[in-house]
Design a protein around this motif. Structure first.
Motif, PDB file in Angstrom:
ATOM      1  N   TYR A   1       0.810  -1.212   0.000  1.00  0.00           N
ATOM      2  CA  TYR A   1       0.000   0.000   0.000  1.00  0.00           C
ATOM      3  C   TYR A   1       0.844   1.262   0.000  1.00  0.00           C
ATOM      4  O   TYR A   1       1.011   1.915   1.015  1.00  0.00           O
ATOM      5  CB  TYR A   1      -0.980  -0.018   1.168  1.00  0.00           C
ATOM      6  N   TYR A   2       1.385   1.547  -1.167  1.00  0.00           N
ATOM      7  CA  TYR A   2       2.173   2.744  -1.333  1.00  0.00           C
ATOM      8  C   TYR A   2       1.730   3.495  -2.576  1.00  0.00           C
ATOM      9  O   TYR A   2       1.335   2.893  -3.570  1.00  0.00           O
ATOM     10  CB  TYR A   2       3.660   2.425  -1.493  1.00  0.00           C
ATOM     11  N   CYS A   3       1.858   4.797  -2.497  1.00  0.00           N
ATOM     12  CA  CYS A   3       1.751   5.646  -3.685  1.00  0.00           C
ATOM     13  C   CYS A   3       3.180   5.864  -4.174  1.00  0.00           C
ATOM     14  O   CYS A   3       4.059   6.245  -3.397  1.00  0.00           O
ATOM     15  CB  CYS A   3       1.118   6.982  -3.305  1.00  0.00           C
ATOM     16  N   ILE A   4       3.413   5.585  -5.459  1.00  0.00           N
ATOM     17  CA  ILE A   4       4.741   5.778  -6.037  1.00  0.00           C
ATOM     18  C   ILE A   4       4.658   6.901  -7.059  1.00  0.00           C
ATOM     19  O   ILE A   4       3.768   6.895  -7.921  1.00  0.00           O
ATOM     20  CB  ILE A   4       5.247   4.508  -6.746  1.00  0.00           C
TER      21      ILE A   4
ATOM     22  N   ALA B   1       2.221   9.379 -11.253  1.00  0.00           N
ATOM     23  CA  ALA B   1       1.988   8.662 -10.000  1.00  0.00           C
ATOM     24  C   ALA B   1       1.268   7.350 -10.261  1.00  0.00           C
ATOM     25  O   ALA B   1       0.451   7.254 -11.196  1.00  0.00           O
ATOM     26  CB  ALA B   1       1.165   9.522  -9.045  1.00  0.00           C
ATOM     27  N   PHE B   2       1.565   6.363  -9.412  1.00  0.00           N
ATOM     28  CA  PHE B   2       0.905   5.056  -9.486  1.00  0.00           C
ATOM     29  C   PHE B   2       0.386   4.743  -8.093  1.00  0.00           C
ATOM     30  O   PHE B   2       1.176   4.581  -7.156  1.00  0.00           O
ATOM     31  CB  PHE B   2       1.910   3.996  -9.940  1.00  0.00           C
ATOM     32  N   ASP B   3      -0.922   4.659  -7.971  1.00  0.00           N
ATOM     33  CA  ASP B   3      -1.513   4.428  -6.656  1.00  0.00           C
ATOM     34  C   ASP B   3      -1.593   2.937  -6.371  1.00  0.00           C
ATOM     35  O   ASP B   3      -1.479   2.103  -7.285  1.00  0.00           O
ATOM     36  CB  ASP B   3      -2.899   5.067  -6.600  1.00  0.00           C
TER      37      ASP B   3
ATOM     38  N   CYS C   1      -2.210   8.133  -3.004  1.00  0.00           N
ATOM     39  CA  CYS C   1      -1.854   9.265  -3.855  1.00  0.00           C
ATOM     40  C   CYS C   1      -2.808  10.439  -3.674  1.00  0.00           C
ATOM     41  O   CYS C   1      -2.414  11.593  -3.854  1.00  0.00           O
ATOM     42  CB  CYS C   1      -1.833   8.840  -5.326  1.00  0.00           C
ATOM     43  N   SER C   2      -4.048  10.152  -3.313  1.00  0.00           N
ATOM     44  CA  SER C   2      -4.997  11.249  -3.124  1.00  0.00           C
ATOM     45  C   SER C   2      -4.595  12.107  -1.933  1.00  0.00           C
ATOM     46  O   SER C   2      -4.958  13.282  -1.862  1.00  0.00           O
ATOM     47  CB  SER C   2      -6.407  10.712  -2.939  1.00  0.00           C
ATOM     48  N   VAL C   3      -3.858  11.541  -0.999  1.00  0.00           N
ATOM     49  CA  VAL C   3      -3.385  12.294   0.172  1.00  0.00           C
ATOM     50  C   VAL C   3      -2.012  12.902  -0.112  1.00  0.00           C
ATOM     51  O   VAL C   3      -1.759  14.064   0.173  1.00  0.00           O
ATOM     52  CB  VAL C   3      -3.311  11.390   1.417  1.00  0.00           C
ATOM     53  N   ALA C   4      -1.114  12.106  -0.676  1.00  0.00           N
ATOM     54  CA  ALA C   4       0.259  12.572  -0.914  1.00  0.00           C
ATOM     55  C   ALA C   4       0.332  13.612  -2.023  1.00  0.00           C
ATOM     56  O   ALA C   4       1.128  14.559  -1.950  1.00  0.00           O
ATOM     57  CB  ALA C   4       1.152  11.387  -1.244  1.00  0.00           C
ATOM     58  N   GLY C   5      -0.487  13.403  -3.052  1.00  0.00           N
ATOM     59  CA  GLY C   5      -0.447  14.353  -4.169  1.00  0.00           C
ATOM     60  C   GLY C   5       0.939  14.436  -4.754  1.00  0.00           C
ATOM     61  O   GLY C   5       1.637  13.437  -4.905  1.00  0.00           O
ATOM     62  N   TRP C   6       1.372  15.650  -5.092  1.00  0.00           N
ATOM     63  CA  TRP C   6       2.702  15.880  -5.630  1.00  0.00           C
ATOM     64  C   TRP C   6       3.603  16.519  -4.564  1.00  0.00           C
ATOM     65  O   TRP C   6       4.618  17.118  -4.876  1.00  0.00           O
ATOM     66  CB  TRP C   6       2.640  16.821  -6.831  1.00  0.00           C
ATOM     67  N   THR C   7       3.229  16.382  -3.285  1.00  0.00           N
ATOM     68  CA  THR C   7       3.938  17.055  -2.203  1.00  0.00           C
ATOM     69  C   THR C   7       5.149  16.248  -1.751  1.00  0.00           C
ATOM     70  O   THR C   7       5.010  15.187  -1.156  1.00  0.00           O
ATOM     71  CB  THR C   7       2.995  17.289  -1.018  1.00  0.00           C
TER      72      THR C   7
END
Length: 123
Positions: free
Chosen positions: A30-33, A49-51, A101-107
């Motif tokens: 369960y990682y956003c890459i 990004a790949f969720d 990814c919805s939380v991390a975004g591009w941050t």
């Protein structure tokens, strides 16, 4: 512990293509890459990004030219880059965030793990 190792960078002429790879080792699926890039003198920006559920995202700056994908058997992510432009030059990093990814975004600050980067030069 997560390790990310990028490869595939190089020098290419404008209009050409490259495929970058990010070999990932982690025990949790369960990682956003995200693929980030940084040109000299510029801020780092996220480009693809790949969720964890397989959803992919691309930034407006590369939409239609770059594509992110994953080979689950190899636990490797790819960034296919087509129609390259000189402004695509820079160091490309893959990074992983435990949040979606919805939380991390591009941050950048939300990504706990980073690879060492691979250089792309487009002339």
């Amino acid at each position: 512990h997560v390790q990310l190792v990028e490869s595939g960078g190089g020098a290419v002429q404008a209009g050409g293509s490259l495929r970058l790879s990010c070999a990932a080792s982690y025990s949790d699926r369960y990682y956003c890459i995200v693929w980030f890039r940084q040109a000299p003198g510029k801020e780092r920006e996220g480009v693809a990004a790949f969720d964890s559920d397989g959803t992919t995202y691309t930034s407006d700056s590369v939409k239609g030219r770059f594509a992110i994908s994953k080979d689950n058997a190899k636990n490797t992510l790819y960034l296919q880059m087509n129609s390259l432009k000189p402004e695509d030059s820079g160091t490309y990093y893959c990074a992983a965030a435990r949040s979606g990814c919805s939380v991390a975004g591009w941050t950048e600050g939300k990504f706990e793990y980073w690879g060492q980067g691979t250089q792309v030069t487009v002339s």
